[in-house]
Design an enzyme around this catalytic site. Structure first.
Site, PDB file in Angstrom:
ATOM      1  N   ARG A  84     -27.154 -56.402  15.985  1.00 24.94           N
ATOM      2  CA  ARG A  84     -26.689 -54.976  15.935  1.00 24.94           C
ATOM      3  C   ARG A  84     -27.095 -54.282  17.262  1.00 24.94           C
ATOM      4  O   ARG A  84     -28.172 -54.227  17.575  1.00 24.94           O
ATOM      5  CB  ARG A  84     -27.445 -54.331  14.711  1.00 24.94           C
ATOM      6  CG  ARG A  84     -26.954 -52.972  14.584  1.00 24.94           C
ATOM      7  CD  ARG A  84     -27.733 -52.145  13.276  1.00 24.94           C
ATOM      8  NE  ARG A  84     -27.398 -50.767  13.568  1.00 24.94           N
ATOM      9  CZ  ARG A  84     -28.343 -49.678  13.033  1.00 24.94           C
ATOM     10  NH1 ARG A  84     -29.510 -50.006  12.904  1.00 24.94           N
ATOM     11  NH2 ARG A  84     -27.850 -48.525  13.272  1.00 24.94           N
ATOM     12  N   HIS A 129     -25.742 -44.007  17.995  1.00 28.29           N
ATOM     13  CA  HIS A 129     -27.021 -44.081  17.914  1.00 28.29           C
ATOM     14  C   HIS A 129     -27.628 -43.063  18.762  1.00 28.29           C
ATOM     15  O   HIS A 129     -28.642 -43.569  19.519  1.00 28.29           O
ATOM     16  CB  HIS A 129     -27.450 -45.338  18.117  1.00 28.29           C
ATOM     17  CG  HIS A 129     -28.889 -45.826  17.298  1.00 28.29           C
ATOM     18  ND1 HIS A 129     -29.159 -47.007  16.385  1.00 28.29           N
ATOM     19  CD2 HIS A 129     -30.006 -45.252  17.431  1.00 28.29           C
ATOM     20  CE1 HIS A 129     -30.237 -46.922  16.265  1.00 28.29           C
ATOM     21  NE2 HIS A 129     -31.053 -46.042  16.776  1.00 28.29           N
ATOM     22  N   GLU A 174     -28.477 -43.124  11.028  1.00 27.02           N
ATOM     23  CA  GLU A 174     -29.528 -42.059  10.472  1.00 27.02           C
ATOM     24  C   GLU A 174     -29.102 -40.596  10.992  1.00 27.02           C
ATOM     25  O   GLU A 174     -29.794 -39.829  11.309  1.00 27.02           O
ATOM     26  CB  GLU A 174     -30.690 -42.253  11.176  1.00 27.02           C
ATOM     27  CG  GLU A 174     -31.320 -43.692  10.907  1.00 27.02           C
ATOM     28  CD  GLU A 174     -32.865 -43.821  11.109  1.00 27.02           C
ATOM     29  OE1 GLU A 174     -33.256 -43.030  11.918  1.00 27.02           O
ATOM     30  OE2 GLU A 174     -33.395 -44.953  10.772  1.00 27.02           O
ATOM     31  N   ASN A 316     -31.413 -48.058   6.228  1.00 26.99           N
ATOM     32  CA  ASN A 316     -32.622 -48.266   7.145  1.00 26.99           C
ATOM     33  C   ASN A 316     -33.717 -47.902   6.413  1.00 26.99           C
ATOM     34  O   ASN A 316     -34.053 -46.780   5.805  1.00 26.99           O
ATOM     35  CB  ASN A 316     -32.798 -47.490   8.448  1.00 26.99           C
ATOM     36  CG  ASN A 316     -31.652 -47.812   9.491  1.00 26.99           C
ATOM     37  OD1 ASN A 316     -30.836 -48.823   9.405  1.00 26.99           O
ATOM     38  ND2 ASN A 316     -31.490 -47.172  10.609  1.00 26.99           N
ATOM     39  N   TYR A 318     -38.565 -48.142   6.354  1.00 20.84           N
ATOM     40  CA  TYR A 318     -39.741 -48.631   6.782  1.00 20.84           C
ATOM     41  C   TYR A 318     -40.880 -48.326   5.856  1.00 20.84           C
ATOM     42  O   TYR A 318     -41.850 -49.254   6.133  1.00 20.84           O
ATOM     43  CB  TYR A 318     -39.873 -47.674   8.205  1.00 20.84           C
ATOM     44  CG  TYR A 318     -38.933 -48.050   9.336  1.00 20.84           C
ATOM     45  CD1 TYR A 318     -39.226 -48.963  10.321  1.00 20.84           C
ATOM     46  CD2 TYR A 318     -37.705 -47.408   9.309  1.00 20.84           C
ATOM     47  CE1 TYR A 318     -38.423 -49.171  11.038  1.00 20.84           C
ATOM     48  CE2 TYR A 318     -36.913 -47.712  10.418  1.00 20.84           C
ATOM     49  CZ  TYR A 318     -37.289 -48.737  11.453  1.00 20.84           C
ATOM     50  OH  TYR A 318     -36.248 -49.102  12.286  1.00 20.84           O
ATOM     51  N   GLU A 377     -31.731 -51.687   9.214  1.00 19.68           N
ATOM     52  CA  GLU A 377     -33.133 -51.739  10.055  1.00 19.68           C
ATOM     53  C   GLU A 377     -34.324 -51.772   9.010  1.00 19.68           C
ATOM     54  O   GLU A 377     -34.206 -51.035   7.834  1.00 19.68           O
ATOM     55  CB  GLU A 377     -33.330 -50.454  10.710  1.00 19.68           C
ATOM     56  CG  GLU A 377     -32.603 -50.251  12.101  1.00 19.68           C
ATOM     57  CD  GLU A 377     -32.800 -48.680  12.586  1.00 19.68           C
ATOM     58  OE1 GLU A 377     -34.003 -48.403  12.620  1.00 19.68           O
ATOM     59  OE2 GLU A 377     -31.941 -48.174  13.329  1.00 19.68           O
ATOM     60  N   GLU A 428     -39.013 -46.087  22.477  1.00 23.90           N
ATOM     61  CA  GLU A 428     -39.302 -45.424  21.032  1.00 23.90           C
ATOM     62  C   GLU A 428     -39.242 -44.024  21.134  1.00 23.90           C
ATOM     63  O   GLU A 428     -40.021 -43.284  20.631  1.00 23.90           O
ATOM     64  CB  GLU A 428     -40.554 -46.107  20.285  1.00 23.90           C
ATOM     65  CG  GLU A 428     -40.833 -45.632  19.116  1.00 23.90           C
ATOM     66  CD  GLU A 428     -39.615 -45.732  17.924  1.00 23.90           C
ATOM     67  OE1 GLU A 428     -38.593 -46.809  18.203  1.00 23.90           O
ATOM     68  OE2 GLU A 428     -39.543 -45.115  17.006  1.00 23.90           O
TER      69      GLU A 428
END
Ligand code: PNW
Length: 471
Positions: A84, A129, A174, A316, A318, A377, A428
């Site tokens: 991806r 993105h 997102e 996604n 986390y 993700e 990041e």
């Protein structure tokens, strides 16, 4: 019952399961002014004082623009069957519009896709993105509803050029973070924080419509010929009530979910914003002396046009938070904290909380009509000195994957694929290069950026590739 949660399960994901890793253009490509590329809001943001840790930028990043074969080598080592990545909008349309199409930028993605296919790795391509052309930001960006048509035009260029080879599309990554972090907190590009109660909702509204138009475009013009699938990738944490015996906290956890995953999933899967979200924001807006709600309304035609614009649910995930009721502060009225026993990561917001993964996958199944889910993700960061031994990362992936497997085998959640974030350590965002999510380490003190990737210092000495994950 509770102890069952911690026992691992053994079994397999279905035939044809997608095993993938993800990256994003601004985080890895570099080559920020190469070959006619226009500037993006992230180019502008990282070049603004005090925005990014250590003044890191994506000017070079992982130099992936010039290292296609090195990246593909790493993918082969992981034995993934998909990869991806995202397309940089200003690399293809330097001023954001189709006035000028930058063939050199398109060629880069042709080369990448060709190299992937030659290695038997299928591309999963994200159109957006987060690197909006700065030229579009100059006229209001996602706050200006002309962005919907601009995004559709951009999608048209990408579908028509790459659609013969790419069969898996993600429109927007997102939207929650684009709206909230970019236009509420302002800690991501474009860094707007002056209208935190209104700008995120306007931006969210336009993101949803832009996604829907891109999906319809594909559906009407390309699907029959190209035969791919298109969806939006929505991120959400799981929320547990801070005090599980307190109704107020149970309600707060529900509100948290409806305001995070539901903000985008409800219009796309169920039609319109949820009543809970509409009522809450209207109530708070009127109580604050406003004549109307801060949340824009969809017309009935718009509700219809947006509902059903999905071929799958891109997700996604986390971490988990603990929710409690707050009668003030934010619109949703939810306070969030973490349990102090949860393992940390290299990111303040990310705690190791595997059971929440299974719960939110069930939430998607139950709330949004049991759609096919591609996890687009999931992953963990580290920071500071590292020995590349990766015990934390291995623990995280083993336990999260096992929760996904339970959701699939025991709960009947229709999970079709799993994508890890991320292939290699990269920019990041505002945290710069310090927060490392990668399977591969990138040695930034080596000017070539090559000797350390791919190489024996790559991470995951004990992570033997997705081919052998207990699946
Ligand atoms: C996602 N949070 O972003 C993005 O899609 C990736 O580009 C990013 O590198 C990755 O997750 C790791 O952060 C997030 O603050 C950024 O909760 C911030 C948050 C969550 C996800």
């Amino acid at each position: 019952m509770e102890c069952l949660q911690i026992l691992p399960i053994y079994g397999h994901f279905p035939e044809g399961f997608v095993w993938s890793v993800a990256t994003a253009s601004y985080q890895i490509e570099g080559a920020w002014r190469a070959d006619g590329k226009g500037l993006s809001i992230w180019d502008a943001f990282t070049h603004t004082a005090f925005r990014i840790a250590n003044y890191d930028t994506g000017d070079i990043a992982c130099d992936s623009y010039n290292k296609i074969s090195e990246d593909v080598e790493m993918l082969k080592k992981l034995r993934v069957n998909h990869y991806r990545f995202s397309v940089s909008w200003p690399r293809i349309l330097p001023d954001g519009t189709t006035r000028q199409i930058n063939q050199a930028g398109l060629n880069h993605y042709h080369r990448l896709v060709d190299a992937l296919l030659a290695a038997n790795i299928k591309p999963q391509v994200t159109l957006y993105h987060w690197d909006l052309p700065q030229a579009l930001q100059n006229v209001g960006g996602w706050e200006n509803d002309t962005i919907i048509e601009r995004f559709r035009d951009y999608a048209d260029v990408v579908f028509s050029n790459l659609g013969d080879k790419v069969k898996f599309w993600i429109t927007i990554n997102e939207p929650y973070n684009v709206a909230n972090i970019g236009h509420g907190y302002g800690t991501a590009a474009p860094g707007i924080s002056s209208r935190p109660g209104t700008a995120p909702y306007i931006v969210g509204h336009n993101l949803i419509k832009a996604h829907a138009e891109a999906w319809h475009l594909y559906n009407d013009k390309y699907r029959a010929k190209q035969g791919g699938i298109v969806g939006i990738t929505i991120n959400s944490d799981w929320a547990e009530p801070r005090n599980p015996y307190k109704q107020e906290d149970i309600d707060a956890a529900r509100r948290f979910l409806e305001f995070q995953i539901g903000w985008f999933a409800h219009p796309v899967f169920n039609g319109d914003y949820s009543d809970l979200m509409k009522n809450r924001i209207r109530e708070r807006s009127l109580a604050g002396g406003r004549p109307i709600s801060r949340l824009p309304e969809f017309t009935p035609e718009e509700v219809k046009r947006i509902k059903g614009t999905h071929d799958y649910f891109g997700f996604n995930h986390y971490t988990t938070i603990l929710a409690s009721n707050l009668d003030f502060k934010n619109l949703q009225g939810v306070g969030t904290i973490y349990d102090r026993t949860w393992l940390n990561s290299g990111s303040t917001w990310l705690k190791v909380t595997p059971p929440g993964f299974r719960k939110i996958l069930n939430f998607i199944k139950n709330e949004y009509g049991s759609p096919p889910i591609y996890i687009t993700e999931n992953g963990i960061s580290e920071r500071g000195d590292m020995d590349l031994n990766d015990v934390h990362r291995i623990h995280y992936y083993e336990s999260y994957l096992n929760q996904a497997l339970k959701a699939y085998l025991i709960d009947g959640v229709d999970i079709r694929g799993y994508t890890a974030w991320t292939l290699m350590d990269n920019l990041e965002w505002a945290a710069g290069f310090d927060e490392k999510f990668g399977f591969f380490y990138v040695n930034h003190s080596d000017p070539s950026l090559i000797s350390s990737r791919p190489s024996p210092v790559s991470r995951g000495g004990e992570f033997s590739g997705f081919g052998s994950v207990p699946s």
